[in-house]
Design a protein around this motif. Structure first.
Motif, PDB file in Angstrom:
ATOM      1  N   HIS A  20       0.824  -1.195   0.000  1.00 17.78           N
ATOM      2  CA  HIS A  20       0.000   0.000   0.000  1.00 17.78           C
ATOM      3  C   HIS A  20       0.864   1.253   0.000  1.00 17.78           C
ATOM      4  CE1 HIS A  20       0.723   1.033   4.301  1.00 17.78           C
ATOM      5  NE2 HIS A  20       0.951  -0.261   4.396  1.00 17.78           N
ATOM      6  N   ILE A  21       0.236   2.348  -0.434  1.00 20.53           N
ATOM      7  CA  ILE A  21       0.829   3.677  -0.301  1.00 20.53           C
ATOM      8  C   ILE A  21      -0.079   4.458   0.631  1.00 20.53           C
ATOM      9  CG2 ILE A  21       1.413   5.839  -1.458  1.00 20.53           C
ATOM     10  CD1 ILE A  21       2.092   4.291  -3.935  1.00 20.53           C
ATOM     11  N   ILE A  25      -4.059   3.584  -1.626  1.00 17.73           N
ATOM     12  CA  ILE A  25      -4.297   2.396  -2.442  1.00 17.73           C
ATOM     13  C   ILE A  25      -3.685   1.182  -1.743  1.00 17.73           C
ATOM     14  CG2 ILE A  25      -2.213   2.858  -3.832  1.00 17.73           C
ATOM     15  CD1 ILE A  25      -3.716   1.617  -6.246  1.00 17.73           C
ATOM     16  N   LEU A  26      -4.405   0.072  -1.779  1.00 15.60           N
ATOM     17  CA  LEU A  26      -3.960  -1.178  -1.151  1.00 15.60           C
ATOM     18  C   LEU A  26      -4.136  -2.310  -2.145  1.00 15.60           C
ATOM     19  CD1 LEU A  26      -3.228  -3.015   1.324  1.00 15.60           C
ATOM     20  CD2 LEU A  26      -5.681  -3.018   1.871  1.00 15.60           C
ATOM     21  N   LEU A  27      -3.068  -3.083  -2.367  1.00 16.08           N
ATOM     22  CA  LEU A  27      -3.109  -4.235  -3.251  1.00 16.08           C
ATOM     23  C   LEU A  27      -3.033  -5.514  -2.427  1.00 16.08           C
ATOM     24  CD1 LEU A  27      -2.515  -2.003  -5.344  1.00 16.08           C
ATOM     25  CD2 LEU A  27      -1.070  -3.654  -6.559  1.00 16.08           C
ATOM     26  N   LEU A  28      -3.946  -6.450  -2.700  1.00 17.97           N
ATOM     27  CA  LEU A  28      -3.987  -7.730  -2.003  1.00 17.97           C
ATOM     28  C   LEU A  28      -3.867  -8.845  -3.037  1.00 17.97           C
ATOM     29  CD1 LEU A  28      -6.961  -6.820   0.357  1.00 17.97           C
ATOM     30  CD2 LEU A  28      -4.548  -6.973   1.008  1.00 17.97           C
ATOM     31  N   ASP A  29      -2.788  -9.632  -2.913  1.00 16.91           N
ATOM     32  CA  ASP A  29      -2.553 -10.665  -3.919  1.00 16.91           C
ATOM     33  C   ASP A  29      -3.194 -11.995  -3.555  1.00 16.91           C
ATOM     34  OD1 ASP A  29      -0.928 -11.452  -1.866  1.00 16.91           O
ATOM     35  OD2 ASP A  29       0.948 -11.145  -2.944  1.00 16.91           O
ATOM     36  N   GLU A  30      -4.066 -11.992  -2.559  1.00 15.45           N
ATOM     37  CA  GLU A  30      -4.825 -13.190  -2.192  1.00 15.45           C
ATOM     38  C   GLU A  30      -6.250 -12.765  -1.867  1.00 15.45           C
ATOM     39  OE1 GLU A  30      -6.373 -16.289  -2.106  1.00 15.45           O
ATOM     40  OE2 GLU A  30      -4.218 -16.553  -2.416  1.00 15.45           O
ATOM     41  N   VAL A  31      -7.206 -13.315  -2.591  1.00 17.61           N
ATOM     42  CA  VAL A  31      -8.595 -12.871  -2.491  1.00 17.61           C
ATOM     43  C   VAL A  31      -9.163 -13.033  -1.085  1.00 17.61           C
ATOM     44  CG1 VAL A  31      -9.669 -15.080  -3.122  1.00 17.61           C
ATOM     45  CG2 VAL A  31     -10.827 -12.936  -3.694  1.00 17.61           C
ATOM     46  N   ARG A  41     -21.585  -4.309   5.556  1.00 21.01           N
ATOM     47  CA  ARG A  41     -20.665  -3.198   5.760  1.00 21.01           C
ATOM     48  C   ARG A  41     -20.817  -2.244   4.565  1.00 21.01           C
ATOM     49  NH1 ARG A  41     -20.459  -5.686   9.796  1.00 21.01           N
ATOM     50  NH2 ARG A  41     -18.668  -6.324  11.067  1.00 21.01           N
ATOM     51  N   ARG A  42     -20.587  -0.983   4.805  1.00 19.95           N
ATOM     52  CA  ARG A  42     -20.693   0.019   3.752  1.00 19.95           C
ATOM     53  C   ARG A  42     -19.328   0.267   3.122  1.00 19.95           C
ATOM     54  NH1 ARG A  42     -25.613   1.389   2.593  1.00 19.95           N
ATOM     55  NH2 ARG A  42     -26.080   2.253   4.646  1.00 19.95           N
ATOM     56  N   MET A  43     -19.265   0.201   1.790  1.00 21.64           N
ATOM     57  CA  MET A  43     -18.024   0.499   1.093  1.00 21.64           C
ATOM     58  C   MET A  43     -17.799   2.006   1.065  1.00 21.64           C
ATOM     59  SD  MET A  43     -16.497  -2.281   0.039  1.00 21.64           S
ATOM     60  CE  MET A  43     -15.323  -1.461  -1.036  1.00 21.64           C
ATOM     61  N   GLN A  44     -16.645   2.453   1.547  1.00 24.70           N
ATOM     62  CA  GLN A  44     -16.275   3.855   1.462  1.00 24.70           C
ATOM     63  C   GLN A  44     -15.006   4.014   0.635  1.00 24.70           C
ATOM     64  OE1 GLN A  44     -18.279   6.013   2.124  1.00 24.70           O
ATOM     65  NE2 GLN A  44     -19.659   5.196   3.673  1.00 24.70           N
ATOM     66  N   CYS A  45     -14.814   3.077  -0.284  1.00 20.27           N
ATOM     67  CA  CYS A  45     -13.704   3.135  -1.224  1.00 20.27           C
ATOM     68  C   CYS A  45     -14.119   2.334  -2.456  1.00 20.27           C
ATOM     69  CB  CYS A  45     -12.419   2.578  -0.602  1.00 20.27           C
ATOM     70  SG  CYS A  45     -12.559   0.877  -0.001  1.00 20.27           S
ATOM     71  N   LEU A  46     -13.259   2.311  -3.439  1.00 20.70           N
ATOM     72  CA  LEU A  46     -13.515   1.531  -4.651  1.00 20.70           C
ATOM     73  C   LEU A  46     -12.793   0.194  -4.541  1.00 20.70           C
ATOM     74  CD1 LEU A  46     -14.555   1.398  -7.649  1.00 20.70           C
ATOM     75  CD2 LEU A  46     -12.314   2.293  -8.306  1.00 20.70           C
ATOM     76  N   LEU A  96      -8.011  -1.972  -3.374  1.00 18.69           N
ATOM     77  CA  LEU A  96      -8.883  -1.000  -2.731  1.00 18.69           C
ATOM     78  C   LEU A  96      -8.286   0.380  -2.945  1.00 18.69           C
ATOM     79  CD1 LEU A  96      -9.258  -3.761  -0.896  1.00 18.69           C
ATOM     80  CD2 LEU A  96     -10.637  -2.196   0.473  1.00 18.69           C
ATOM     81  N   VAL A  97      -9.114   1.302  -3.435  1.00 16.64           N
ATOM     82  CA  VAL A  97      -8.630   2.629  -3.799  1.00 16.64           C
ATOM     83  C   VAL A  97      -9.470   3.688  -3.091  1.00 16.64           C
ATOM     84  CG1 VAL A  97      -8.058   4.189  -5.701  1.00 16.64           C
ATOM     85  CG2 VAL A  97      -8.064   1.714  -6.086  1.00 16.64           C
ATOM     86  N   ASP A  98      -8.806   4.579  -2.386  1.00 18.45           N
ATOM     87  CA  ASP A  98      -9.492   5.701  -1.773  1.00 18.45           C
ATOM     88  C   ASP A  98     -10.009   6.634  -2.867  1.00 18.45           C
ATOM     89  OD1 ASP A  98      -9.937   7.425   0.786  1.00 18.45           O
ATOM     90  OD2 ASP A  98      -8.975   8.782  -0.659  1.00 18.45           O
ATOM     91  N   TYR A  99     -11.215   7.182  -2.673  1.00 21.61           N
ATOM     92  CA  TYR A  99     -11.821   7.976  -3.746  1.00 21.61           C
ATOM     93  C   TYR A  99     -11.086   9.277  -4.019  1.00 21.61           C
ATOM     94  CZ  TYR A  99     -15.675   5.258  -5.450  1.00 21.61           C
ATOM     95  OH  TYR A  99     -16.405   4.299  -6.106  1.00 21.61           O
TER      96      TYR A  99
END
Length: 290
Positions: A20-21, A25-31, A41-46, A96-99
């Motif tokens: 992540h930065i 932005i956060l990258l997860l290489d395992e689903v 839960r409410r999504m507050q990111c993409l 996951l990406v912050d808007y």
């Protein structure tokens, strides 16, 4: 799954092991690390995710979606997600990406923003193999760059690569949009308008007649149309949104049941209790204790 109401990049960074930065932005290489919960839960990111193997099922705003290898998942801000089930052999990747970061990245390209909004009603796509391969390879290029904290231009390079991925995804979305526009019907337009109204007003309005008035059609016509398009009645859609919101408020806030009743425009706490038990089989207090 950690016990928080909203899914954000910052919360996910704290509880998930990924590249992540900051909270951008956060990258997860395992689903399995992707924070789609059992409870609403409410999504507050993409969220962007790709299924590589196995299957996934989950609900977005009371609609069940099934995902197979080669599928892309897009879940936008504001959606309620829950009941995620992965097959034992499931493998995938996710972002996951912050808007704020997302809008900053695509700010010069208006069309991308509108295309991603179209994805609200089409959260699962089948990707052609060449598109799938491009996005998969770009994911790991971004991950490699994120994992170079000493790189002075790391954030800018990640933005550039993410923008390239967004263009590729938008090309697929554009194709789906064109196909749907060519076969869109009046009934589907009414259904889309109805769902938008429900998303905006379900906390204060549960009467089908109110929604039919906003759409300038009769309650009977609205009911027949929604049932024909979605196999569910308008009341079932409204009740589903209300019940999901009640579950989130009971599970993830310290508000009293009386306060929740007031927030969702129930006449009193007793009426909320009867409504909730009718739709879940449990009283609000039983659900909260469970």
């Amino acid at each position: 799954m950690p016990d928080f109401r909203d899914i954000t990049v910052s919360q996910s960074v704290r509880f998930c092991d990924g590249s992540h930065i900051g909270n951008d932005i956060l990258l997860l290489d395992e689903v399995a690390k992707i924070p789609i919960p059992r409870e609403p839960r409410r999504m507050q990111c993409l969220l962007l995710a790709m299924c590589l193997r196995g299957t996934v099922s989950y609900y977005v705003d009371s609609v069940k979606h099934n995902v197979e290898p080669g599928d892309l998942i897009i879940i936008n801000q504001g959606r309620s997600v829950y009941n995620c089930t992965l097959s034992p052999d499931c493998r995938g990747i996710g972002i996951l990406v912050d808007y704020k970061f997302f809008n900053e990245t695509i700010k010069s390209v208006h069309e991308l923003s509108s295309l991603f909004l179209f994805a609200r009603n089409h959260p699962v796509f089948r990707l052609p193999k060449e598109r799938f391969d491009f996005i998969y390879e770009t994911f790991f290029r971004i991950k490699t760059k994120i994992d170079e904290p000493e790189n002075r231009f790391r954030r800018e390079m990640v933005q550039a690569m993410f923008l390239a991925m967004a263009y590729e995804l938008s090309n697929v979305i554009y194709s789906v949009q064109a196909q749907n526009d060519s076969c869109n019907t009046r009934a589907e337009e009414i259904f889309t308008q109805f769902i938008k109204l429900v998303e905006k007003h379900f906390r204060s309005e549960r009467r089908v007649g109110w929604y039919s008035e906003q759409l300038c059609i009769s309650p009977k016509y609205l009911s027949e149309t929604i049932k024909a398009v979605s196999k569910r009645t308008p009341n079932e859609w409204i009740d589903s949104y209300v019940t999901i919101e009640l579950r989130m408020l009971l599970r993830n806030t310290q508000k009293s049941i009386k306060e929740i009743a007031q927030e969702l425009n129930f006449s009193n706490q007793s009426f909320l209790g009867k409504y909730f038990k009718e739709h879940t089989g449990m009283s609000p207090s039983e659900y909260r204790r469970s």
